[in-house]
Design a protein around this motif. Structure first.
Motif, PDB file in Angstrom:
ATOM      1  N   LEU A   1      -5.841   2.450  -8.788  1.00 11.58           N
ATOM      2  CA  LEU A   1      -5.206   3.653  -9.318  1.00 11.58           C
ATOM      3  C   LEU A   1      -6.013   4.094 -10.540  1.00 11.58           C
ATOM      4  O   LEU A   1      -5.982   3.441 -11.585  1.00 11.58           O
ATOM      5  CB  LEU A   1      -3.749   3.387  -9.699  1.00 11.58           C
ATOM      6  CG  LEU A   1      -2.811   3.049  -8.533  1.00 11.58           C
ATOM      7  CD1 LEU A   1      -1.446   2.638  -9.065  1.00 11.58           C
ATOM      8  CD2 LEU A   1      -2.671   4.229  -7.576  1.00 11.58           C
TER       9      LEU A   1
ATOM     10  N   LEU B   1       3.186  -1.561 -11.968  1.00 10.61           N
ATOM     11  CA  LEU B   1       2.380  -2.520 -11.220  1.00 10.61           C
ATOM     12  C   LEU B   1       2.814  -3.957 -11.506  1.00 10.61           C
ATOM     13  O   LEU B   1       2.851  -4.792 -10.602  1.00 10.61           O
ATOM     14  CB  LEU B   1       0.904  -2.329 -11.552  1.00 10.61           C
ATOM     15  CG  LEU B   1       0.315  -0.998 -11.072  1.00 10.61           C
ATOM     16  CD1 LEU B   1      -1.097  -0.809 -11.610  1.00 10.61           C
ATOM     17  CD2 LEU B   1       0.316  -0.917  -9.551  1.00 10.61           C
TER      18      LEU B   1
ATOM     19  N   ARG C   1       0.829  -1.209   0.000  1.00 10.77           N
ATOM     20  CA  ARG C   1       0.000   0.000   0.000  1.00 10.77           C
ATOM     21  C   ARG C   1       0.863   1.259   0.000  1.00 10.77           C
ATOM     22  O   ARG C   1       0.531   2.256  -0.648  1.00 10.77           O
ATOM     23  CB  ARG C   1      -0.938  -0.038   1.191  1.00 10.77           C
ATOM     24  CG  ARG C   1      -1.936  -1.193   1.074  1.00 10.77           C
ATOM     25  CD  ARG C   1      -2.534  -1.597   2.382  1.00 10.77           C
ATOM     26  NE  ARG C   1      -3.592  -0.698   2.807  1.00 10.77           N
ATOM     27  CZ  ARG C   1      -4.288  -0.884   3.921  1.00 10.77           C
ATOM     28  NH1 ARG C   1      -4.036  -1.933   4.690  1.00 10.77           N
ATOM     29  NH2 ARG C   1      -5.228  -0.047   4.250  1.00 10.77           N
TER      30      ARG C   1
ATOM     31  N   ALA D   1      -5.633   7.655  -6.128  1.00  9.38           N
ATOM     32  CA  ALA D   1      -5.458   6.419  -5.369  1.00  9.38           C
ATOM     33  C   ALA D   1      -6.712   6.132  -4.555  1.00  9.38           C
ATOM     34  O   ALA D   1      -7.281   7.027  -3.932  1.00  9.38           O
ATOM     35  CB  ALA D   1      -4.253   6.528  -4.447  1.00  9.38           C
TER      36      ALA D   1
ATOM     37  N   LEU E   1       2.078   1.707  -3.570  1.00  8.64           N
ATOM     38  CA  LEU E   1       1.017   2.151  -4.470  1.00  8.64           C
ATOM     39  C   LEU E   1       0.669   3.616  -4.225  1.00  8.64           C
ATOM     40  O   LEU E   1       0.424   4.373  -5.174  1.00  8.64           O
ATOM     41  CB  LEU E   1      -0.215   1.263  -4.287  1.00  8.64           C
ATOM     42  CG  LEU E   1      -0.031  -0.181  -4.760  1.00  8.64           C
ATOM     43  CD1 LEU E   1      -1.228  -1.035  -4.356  1.00  8.64           C
ATOM     44  CD2 LEU E   1       0.167  -0.236  -6.271  1.00  8.64           C
TER      45      LEU E   1
END
Length: 259
Positions: A139, A155, A115, A130, A118
């Motif tokens: 995203l 990713l 997390r 986000a 990201l």
């Protein structure tokens, strides 16, 4: 006798199945299916008449109507207030059997380190929104579609790293989402089909995106019907032009007036 599905429009098929209300269970995706896609998840609009139509159909089906969404269930309740339906959120990670049932959980939270990465990826790409859902992380790049290749590359690299074990990537309409393995919309439908209101019925699923693919493909194995929105997806027998067409069909079937 039902006419061949290939010869019938999505609206006619929906009406046909809803006419057999004691035999049918209905599962509805939300964004892109019931509601028009908006610039951000929080900007969607629930048109007049839709909540009343869903409530009427839920009663007619003796409770066998559920929302199956990538959104958290709490957001579904906010959008369709005061209506609370059987629902599954976050791509099957959370669910409840009825509107009054406690929310249950089947998926684990994403690891904290994932997390963090990201969130950092979103911050490094202005315009990317986000959305942390606990067991998944989205995203949204609708405002900056040119960022899609970069985001996908980052990713996929995350999934190849040790911390990406047990995770997978979902692609949607201007959104990428990292989710935990073992949950999807087919899992969500199967779980609800085992509950009292849905058991023994033939399922009807309507969805618009690749995240709906598992549930659409599942339909034939359960003697059910899959309908897609905007384009033909694997498992779909017919296609609605857009979410407005789905709403019109549902409101008409419920006996209301479309606005």
């Amino acid at each position: 006798m039902r006419p061949p599905q290939s010869e019938v429009s999505a609206t006619a098929l929906l009406q046909l199945w809803l006419g057999q209300h004691r035999q049918t269970a209905v599962f509805l995706d939300v964004d892109g299916t019931l509601l028009d896609i908006a610039e951000t998840p929080g900007a969607v609009h629930v048109p007049p008449g839709l909540v009343d139509a869903l409530a009427q159909l839920h009663r007619r089906l003796d409770g066998a109507l559920a929302l199956i969404s990538g959104r958290p269930v709490e957001e579904l309740d906010r959008l369709f207030h005061p209506l609370r339906l059987p629902a599954s959120g976050a791509h099957g990670a959370y669910w409840r059997e009825t509107g009054d049932s406690p929310l249950r959980r089947t998926g684990k939270d994403l690891p904290a380190c994932v997390r963090v990465r990201l969130n950092a990826l979103a911050c490094a790409n202005p315009g990317v929104l986000a959305e942390d859902k606990g067991s998944s992380f989205a995203l949204h790049y609708r405002a900056v579609p040119e960022r899609a290749p970069l985001l996908r590359e980052a990713l996929l690299a995350l999934l190849d790293a040790p911390e990406g074990a047990g995770l997978r990537l979902l692609g949607g309409k201007r959104v990428y989402e990292i989710v935990v393995d073992g949950v999807d919309k087919a899992v969500a439908v199967r779980r609800l089909m085992a509950t009292a209101a849905f058991a023994g019925r033939c399922p009807l699923f309507i969805g618009d995106d690749l995240t709906d693919h598992p549930a659409l493909v599942l339909m034939s194995g359960l003697q059910g019907l899959g309908l897609s929105v905007g384009r033909t997806l694997p498992g779909a027998s017919a296609v609605f032009a857009d979410a407005a067409a789905v709403r019109t069909a549902l409101i008409t079937a419920a006996g209301g007036n479309h606005r």
